[in-house]
Design a protein around this motif. Structure first.
Motif, PDB file in Angstrom:
ATOM      1  N   LEU A  26       2.521   2.654  -9.564  1.00  8.94           N
ATOM      2  CA  LEU A  26       2.983   2.879  -8.194  1.00  8.94           C
ATOM      3  C   LEU A  26       2.892   4.342  -7.807  1.00  8.94           C
ATOM      4  CD1 LEU A  26       6.140   0.569  -8.110  1.00  8.94           C
ATOM      5  CD2 LEU A  26       3.968   0.198  -6.945  1.00  8.94           C
ATOM      6  N   ILE A  27       3.306   5.225  -8.714  1.00 11.56           N
ATOM      7  CA  ILE A  27       3.233   6.644  -8.398  1.00 11.56           C
ATOM      8  C   ILE A  27       1.786   7.087  -8.225  1.00 11.56           C
ATOM      9  CG2 ILE A  27       3.751   8.962  -9.257  1.00 11.56           C
ATOM     10  CD1 ILE A  27       6.149   7.368  -8.289  1.00 11.56           C
ATOM     11  N   SER A  28       0.873   6.486  -8.981  1.00  8.22           N
ATOM     12  CA  SER A  28      -0.528   6.893  -8.881  1.00  8.22           C
ATOM     13  C   SER A  28      -1.111   6.598  -7.503  1.00  8.22           C
ATOM     14  CB  SER A  28      -1.370   6.199  -9.953  1.00  8.22           C
ATOM     15  OG  SER A  28      -1.476   4.797  -9.696  1.00  8.22           O
ATOM     16  N   ARG A 190       1.768  -0.016   1.129  1.00  8.18           N
ATOM     17  CA  ARG A 190       2.658   1.002   0.586  1.00  8.18           C
ATOM     18  C   ARG A 190       3.833   1.254   1.523  1.00  8.18           C
ATOM     19  NH1 ARG A 190      -0.771   5.582  -0.343  1.00  8.18           N
ATOM     20  NH2 ARG A 190      -0.401   6.168   1.817  1.00  8.18           N
ATOM     21  N   GLU A 191       3.541   1.310   2.821  1.00  4.74           N
ATOM     22  CA  GLU A 191       4.602   1.515   3.804  1.00  4.74           C
ATOM     23  C   GLU A 191       5.440   0.260   3.996  1.00  4.74           C
ATOM     24  OE1 GLU A 191       2.547   2.804   7.266  1.00  4.74           O
ATOM     25  OE2 GLU A 191       2.124   4.825   6.473  1.00  4.74           O
ATOM     26  N   LEU A 192       4.777  -0.896   3.966  1.00  3.03           N
ATOM     27  CA  LEU A 192       5.501  -2.154   4.183  1.00  3.03           C
ATOM     28  C   LEU A 192       6.469  -2.448   3.044  1.00  3.03           C
ATOM     29  CD1 LEU A 192       5.837  -4.738   5.926  1.00  3.03           C
ATOM     30  CD2 LEU A 192       4.020  -5.772   4.541  1.00  3.03           C
ATOM     31  N   LEU A 193       6.028  -2.228   1.818  1.00  6.85           N
ATOM     32  CA  LEU A 193       6.853  -2.539   0.642  1.00  6.85           C
ATOM     33  C   LEU A 193       7.709  -1.360   0.181  1.00  6.85           C
ATOM     34  CD1 LEU A 193       4.222  -4.525  -1.475  1.00  6.85           C
ATOM     35  CD2 LEU A 193       6.001  -5.453   0.021  1.00  6.85           C
ATOM     36  N   VAL A 197      10.214   3.928  -2.868  1.00  7.01           N
ATOM     37  CA  VAL A 197      11.583   3.527  -3.203  1.00  7.01           C
ATOM     38  C   VAL A 197      11.578   2.596  -4.410  1.00  7.01           C
ATOM     39  CG1 VAL A 197      13.661   2.373  -2.362  1.00  7.01           C
ATOM     40  CG2 VAL A 197      12.302   3.789  -0.812  1.00  7.01           C
ATOM     41  N   VAL A 198      10.605   1.686  -4.447  1.00  9.91           N
ATOM     42  CA  VAL A 198      10.488   0.760  -5.576  1.00  9.91           C
ATOM     43  C   VAL A 198      10.269   1.526  -6.877  1.00  9.91           C
ATOM     44  CG1 VAL A 198       9.102  -1.097  -6.586  1.00  9.91           C
ATOM     45  CG2 VAL A 198       9.636  -1.129  -4.147  1.00  9.91           C
ATOM     46  N   LEU A 204      15.056   4.221 -12.404  1.00 10.58           N
ATOM     47  CA  LEU A 204      16.473   4.072 -12.722  1.00 10.58           C
ATOM     48  C   LEU A 204      16.703   2.899 -13.670  1.00 10.58           C
ATOM     49  CD1 LEU A 204      18.076   4.707  -9.206  1.00 10.58           C
ATOM     50  CD2 LEU A 204      18.078   6.245 -11.176  1.00 10.58           C
ATOM     51  N   LEU A 205      15.913   1.840 -13.492  1.00  5.94           N
ATOM     52  CA  LEU A 205      16.038   0.682 -14.366  1.00  5.94           C
ATOM     53  C   LEU A 205      15.625   1.025 -15.798  1.00  5.94           C
ATOM     54  CD1 LEU A 205      16.785  -2.294 -14.475  1.00  5.94           C
ATOM     55  CD2 LEU A 205      14.418  -2.855 -13.878  1.00  5.94           C
TER      56      LEU A 205
END
Length: 382
Positions: A26-28, A190-193, A197-198, A204-205
């Motif tokens: 996701l970060i990539s 990316r903006e929709l999901l 934030v995910v 954190l998980l």
């Protein structure tokens, strides 16, 4: 917490492996390929960040641990001291420093390239530095790295290369391919999901799952209270110290005001200064240590030891991760305000230059009009 303990006891590695892949993938998606190529040529940035991250950080920690060892105290676990040294030679974290740099208005591309370089160098430097600091001399030969296969550094390098390929490079390649082939669709989803934030929720998980593993393995019961207190306060001091050190090294704030006849060496040093956006990236990367790759490194480097030893040694990594996220989040607003000041100053200078240029153009036009009027008047008289 009970569910976390059960998960940690029954299926800790597959769950963490999936989460690590998800976070990095996701970060990539935030990476900008062209900007990364540009920052890859910024060798000054690489030298400062990686020297502070690997050599400066580990040297200071080694000195502190040497003082503790020299005091002759028996209240601090040897495994905890070795874990502190292991934490100091780890590469920077993968996701949180990029997110903090982005939130502070820093240079995200600079942070991203340093994450890639740092974690690649960590494959080779982490085992070497750890073996160097824990050489069997003067009572320092405790808890030497030992892979579960018993083949020494060869097995360690093999395991770490495989781990990095799965958790860093494969997601990076896939993310770049998807983003460049489907730019519009990637931006939309990316903006929709809300993938940024995910990614933070998954991070954190991972931290939560790691602490569950510590409780499940009895690490906090096996380690002394004095060791936990030392690790917490040491982590707090280290992050603040190296953040301040990075600012001093990157900005050299004690230079005198620029003058036309200043010494050549002062002018040279002034040219080597980083801008505030790059300085923020250096601070968030050089002072951070990675839990996402740090936790599996313990099982790789110390796979030949029992589970309790591995759990105690990974405790400093987990506690420092929590400390650095809290302190980084608290410093985001300060960095953002600091960077915005430079932006406002540049905007003011640009506006002043535009205003001066417009005034010059207006004066030239007025002079031309006046000259044209006088010429017309002279022609009329003739």
């Amino acid at each position: 917490m009970k569910a976390g303990l059960e998960t940690s006891q029954e299926h800790p590695r597959p769950a963490l492996e999936f989460l690590r892949r998800a976070v990095v993938w996701l970060i990539s998606q935030w990476f900008i390929f062209g900007a990364l190529i540009k920052q890859a040529k910024n060798f000054r940035l690489h030298i400062v960040t990686q020297v502070v991250s690997f050599l400066g950080f580990s040297a200071v920690v080694y000195g502190i641990v040497a003082i503790i060892r020299g005091s002759g105290t028996t209240k601090i676990d040897l495994e905890a001291l070795a874990g502190i040294i292991l934490m100091s030679v780890l590469p920077t974290t993968v996701a949180s420093n990029i997110a903090m740099t982005h939130n502070a208005g820093g240079n995200v591309e600079a942070a991203t390239i340093e994450v890639c370089i740092g974690n690649t160098l960590g494959v080779f430097l982490t085992p070497l530095l750890l073996s160097l600091y824990l050489q069997p001399r003067n009572g320092w030969g405790f808890i030497q790295p030992k892979a579960s296969s018993g083949n020494g550094l060869v097995a360690i390098y093999k395991h770490m290369s495989t781990q990095l390929s799965i958790t860093l490079f494969a997601p990076l390649i896939v993310g770049q391919a998807v983003q460049n082939l489907f730019k519009a669709q990637t931006k939309h989803w990316r903006e929709l999901l809300h993938l940024n934030v995910v990614g933070q929720l998954l991070l954190l998980l991972i931290i939560w799952s790691t602490f569950c593993d510590k409780f499940a393995s009895g690490a906090f019961h096996a380690i002394t209270h004095q060791s936990v207190i030392l690790i917490c306060f040491l982590g707090l001091g280290l992050y603040i110290f190296f953040t301040a050190a990075c600012i001093v090294i990157a900005r050299v704030p004690f230079l005198p005001r620029e003058t036309e006849d200043e010494a050549r060496w002062i002018a040279f040093v002034r040219r080597q200064r980083f801008d505030k956006r790059e300085t923020a990236a250096i601070c968030f990367c050089a002072a951070a240590k990675g839990l996402v790759l740090g936790a599996p490194l313990v099982s790789i480097l110390y796979g030949g030891y029992d589970h309790r030893t591995q759990a105690v040694m990974s405790t400093p990594i987990a506690l420092y991760q929590g400390t650095q996220i809290v302190l980084a989040q608290l410093s985001v607003k300060t960095f953002k305000h600091w960077i915005d000041q430079e932006k406002d100053m540049r905007s003011t200078l640009q506006d002043a230059e535009k205003s001066a240029a417009a005034t010059i153009v207006a004066n030239d036009e007025q002079d031309a009009t006046t000259s044209h009027t006088l010429d017309s008047s002279d022609n009329a008289k003739v």
